[in-house]
Design an enzyme around this catalytic site. Structure first.
Site, short mmCIF file in Angstrom:
data_model
loop_
_atom_site.label_atom_id
_atom_site.label_comp_id
_atom_site.label_asym_id
_atom_site.label_seq_id
_atom_site.Cartn_x
_atom_site.Cartn_y
_atom_site.Cartn_z
N ASP A 64 0.83 -1.19 0.00
CA ASP A 64 0.00 0.00 0.00
C ASP A 64 0.88 1.26 0.00
O ASP A 64 1.64 1.48 0.95
CB ASP A 64 -0.88 -0.05 1.26
CG ASP A 64 -1.90 1.04 1.25
OD1 ASP A 64 -2.78 0.98 0.38
OD2 ASP A 64 -1.82 1.95 2.10
N THR A 97 -3.21 5.42 -4.05
CA THR A 97 -2.12 6.17 -3.43
C THR A 97 -0.82 6.02 -4.22
O THR A 97 -0.11 7.00 -4.43
CB THR A 97 -1.90 5.70 -1.98
OG1 THR A 97 -1.79 4.29 -1.97
CG2 THR A 97 -3.05 6.11 -1.10
N THR A 98 -0.54 4.79 -4.64
CA THR A 98 0.70 4.57 -5.40
C THR A 98 0.61 5.32 -6.72
O THR A 98 1.55 6.01 -7.12
CB THR A 98 0.90 3.07 -5.65
OG1 THR A 98 0.53 2.35 -4.48
CG2 THR A 98 2.33 2.76 -5.99
N ASP A 394 -9.13 -0.18 2.24
CA ASP A 394 -9.14 0.35 0.87
C ASP A 394 -10.41 -0.08 0.14
O ASP A 394 -11.05 0.73 -0.54
CB ASP A 394 -7.92 -0.17 0.07
CG ASP A 394 -6.65 0.56 0.48
OD1 ASP A 394 -6.68 1.27 1.50
OD2 ASP A 394 -5.63 0.43 -0.23
P1 ADP Z 1 -2.75 2.15 -5.93
O1 ADP Z 1 -2.09 2.33 -4.60
O2 ADP Z 1 -2.48 3.29 -6.83
O3 ADP Z 1 -4.18 1.79 -5.83
P2 ADP Z 1 -2.31 -0.58 -6.68
O4 ADP Z 1 -1.07 -1.32 -6.38
O5 ADP Z 1 -3.52 -0.90 -5.90
O6 ADP Z 1 -1.97 0.95 -6.61
O7 ADP Z 1 -2.62 -0.80 -8.23
C1 ADP Z 1 -3.71 -0.22 -8.85
C2 ADP Z 1 -3.63 -0.42 -10.34
O8 ADP Z 1 -3.68 -1.80 -10.68
C3 ADP Z 1 -4.80 0.24 -11.04
O9 ADP Z 1 -4.35 0.96 -12.15
C4 ADP Z 1 -5.67 -0.94 -11.44
O10 ADP Z 1 -6.42 -0.69 -12.59
C5 ADP Z 1 -4.64 -2.00 -11.68
N1 ADP Z 1 -5.18 -3.36 -11.62
C6 ADP Z 1 -5.69 -3.99 -10.55
N2 ADP Z 1 -6.08 -5.25 -10.87
C7 ADP Z 1 -5.81 -5.42 -12.17
C8 ADP Z 1 -5.96 -6.50 -13.11
N3 ADP Z 1 -6.46 -7.66 -12.74
N4 ADP Z 1 -5.55 -6.30 -14.38
C9 ADP Z 1 -5.02 -5.13 -14.73
N5 ADP Z 1 -4.85 -4.09 -13.91
C10 ADP Z 1 -5.23 -4.21 -12.65
MG MG Z 2 -5.04 0.13 -4.89
#
Ligand code: ADP
Ligand code: MG
Length: 565
Positions: A64, A97-98, A394
């Site tokens: 996270d 957040t990332t 989240d």
């Molecule tokens: P953040 O902290 O920004 O939420 P995450 O590590 O949770 O970062 O990653 C979020 C990203 O991963 C988003 O752009 C989301 O669309 C993408 N994502 C999540 N699951 C999938 C999936 N199964 N296939 C493609 N992209 C995905």
């Molecule tokens: Mg996320």
């Protein structure tokens, strides 16, 4: 410091560090980029986790962004602003957040190039502002409708949000729980808008069993047990007395001496005490209460009488829990046994003591107010449970976002690519230097699909080209399915969706921070009270000399304390 007729005037305290112009800006940008780089590898479902160890040796394993940045001790002021980006994102929408931090890093990286071409920071920030406004517009225009009744959309959004976490194996179950919890606490206002307060969803954690044993309890859990073994452990259709005072004989505040002259007197005393406690228990029983939840103690003798009356009693319950119970069961909190009345008792469909691992907990379920819910998190170890808690937080936020904002976009980089393409078109209508700024804003958005691909071991350029081609053909939600590595034309169709507000907020928070950092051309840092930065003579300088000497130190800004970079 200023010069007045040749006399140096000391304005800032001795030891104050100052950095101006290009140096200041480049330094800030570099520091901010370092932060973005630090979280880069954790983006997306294939992102890696970080193990963070604090100064006490406590370990946190997480993916996270906000948590990573919260745990690392950032010193540089511009780097701290990046940490703020993730905090804002977290508090506003709870996810992304990332993404927001990576985006801010990329915006700064590209802005730096424009600065090197002698484009004024204000032109860049103004261009970024325009681009951000337009991007928000675009995001809403491409969104699909959702909301509280769109169970599939809500669940998919929760699952997408959790797929990047350690808990992804259990995401189906957890997504259902999060959705049910938010639906339970959601409220419709008069103007037809839905709101959901995630504070109303309580989280309880208990080590043991597996993540899949995590459950949603419609009611309240008390980390307590029934006070006496003879009492019933389960009461259904329960009238509940909430009591703030003790069921004990109050001890006097002062020392009283009693002269007892005969054994009968002792007996009389004990009898009197017993009588008082019996009366107290009777008062409880006469009110019709089947359960007593008491904030203070319950005397052994009173317990005995309550047991005989078939009443379940719990003692020393936290005030805050009693208050929650009052809301959940609709009962009044009594401070005096003489005031109890049947119609002011609380009610719950079931009050039950259950054993979880080695502890007994009281579950108060099927309450009058269905708006109080608890998620009881289970998991093998504390580290796992903590990460489950973050993931659930989240996911709860994401479901709430969709319930409140009622808009979704596809994930997997789709919204970023689409927004970038449309922004470039918009840029061409502007012309001039602003056009440049809007264009680099658009280019910066590509960092999200690029990083997602990179973290999944895919070729960045290749993926980007495929995505762009699909979008040019009109597939607004074409993104990378990271489970297979393929570019698919509609991410929403395969259930990878995100709340539009999460994307919107990521753009807003990153643009804000970027603009703020770009506008700084002067960093003035006061002397640290403990320990001078290296290069500064200890003990300061003789008065009068201070001005000049300080100036000399200032020129060699290489003397930033080590923590500053
Ligand atoms: P953040 O902290 O920004 O939420 P995450 O590590 O949770 O970062 O990653 C979020 C990203 O991963 C988003 O752009 C989301 O669309 C993408 N994502 C999540 N699951 C999938 C999936 N199964 N296939 C493609 N992209 C995905
Ligand atoms: Mg996320």
């Amino acid at each position: 410091m200023a010069q007045l007729g040749g006399t140096p005037v000391l304005i800032m305290r001795e030891g104050t560090e100052r950095q101006r112009g290009r140096d200041a800006m480049q330094n800030n940008i570099a520091a901010a980029i370092v932060i973005a780089e630090a979280v880069r590898t954790s983006l997306g479902p294939m992102g890696m986790d970080k193990m963070l160890v604090d100064q006490f040796g406590d370990v946190v394993i997480t993916n996270d962004g906000a948590t990573i940045l919260k745990e690392i001790d950032v010193q540089h002021p511009a780097a701290k602003m990046m940490v703020e980006v993730s905090k804002t994102q977290d508090s506003e929408v709870g996810d992304g957040t990332t993404t927001s931090v990576i985006l801010a890093g990329e915006l700064l990286k590209r802005a730096k190039k424009l600065l090197e071409q002698k484009i004024h920071p204000t032109v860049i920030t103004e261009g970024f502002r325009k681009a951000a406004d337009k991007a928000v517009e675009i995001l809403y225009a491409i969104s699909i409708n959702s909301g509280i009744d769109d169970e599939e959309g809500l669940k998919n959004a929760a699952m997408t949000c959790m797929s990047s976490k350690i808990v992804s194996e259990s995401k189906v179950k957890l997504a259902q729980i999060c959705m049910d919890a938010i639906k339970a606490v959601a409220e419709k206002s008069e103007d037809g808008k839905w709101t959901a307060d995630i504070e109303k969803v309580q989280i309880q954690k208990k080590e043991g069993d597996s993540i899949d044993d995590t459950s949603l309890i419609k009611g309240i859990i008390l980390d307590k047990e029934v006070v006496s073994p003879g009492m019933p452990k389960s009461v259904s259709d329960a009238k509940i007395l909430l009591l703030q005072s003790a069921i004990e004989i109050e001890k006097t505040e002062f020392d009283a001496k009693l002269q007892i002259t005969s054994p009968e007197q002792i007996q009389q005393f004990l009898d009197e005490e017993e009588h008082m406690l019996r009366t107290m228990a009777e008062k409880v029983a006469n009110s019709g209460a089947k359960v007593v939840i008491c904030q203070k103690g319950i005397d052994d003798m009173a317990q005995h009488f309550l047991t005989k009356a078939g009443i379940m009693a719990v003692r020393r319950v936290k005030k805050s829990d009693i208050e929650k119970l009052a809301k959940a069961t609709g009962g009044t909190i009594f401070t005096n046994l003489d005031d109890i009345s049947n119609d002011k008792l609380g009610w719950a469909g079931l009050v039950e003591e259950r054993k979880i691992m080695n502890d007994s907990w009281i579950f108060i379920e099927k309450c009058k107010d269905p708006k109080s819910v608890v998620i009881l998190i289970r998991g093998g170890t504390e580290l796992v449970i903590d990460e489950v808690e973050r993931a659930i937080h989240d996911a709860l936020c994401v479901v709430r976002d969709v319930v409140e904002d009622q808009k979704l976009v596809g994930g997997g980089g789709a919204p970023e690519i689409e927004t970038a393409i449309q922004l470039r078109k918009y840029a061409s209508t502007l012309g001039g230097r602003e056009q440049l700024a809007v264009e680099i804003f658009a280019d910066s958005l590509d960092i999200i699909p690029k990083t997602l691909a990179e973290n999944a071991g895919l070729d960045q350029i290749d993926t980007l080209m495929k995505l762009r081609a699909a979008h040019q053909q009109g597939h607004k939600f074409a993104g990378t399915d990271l489970d297979t590595g393929d570019v698919v034309n509609d991410m929403a169709k395969i259930g990878v969706v995100e709340p539009t507000v999460v994307k919107v907020q990521a753009i807003k928070s990153s643009t804000e921070a970027t603009s703020m950092i770009l506008r700084i051309d002067d960093v003035i840092a006061s002397a640290k009270s403990a320990g001078m930065p290296p290069g500064m003579p200890p003990g300061g300088m003789p008065p009068g000399m201070g001005g000049m000497g300080g100036m000399g130190g200032m020129g060699g800004m290489g003397g930033l304390p080590p923590g500053m970079m």
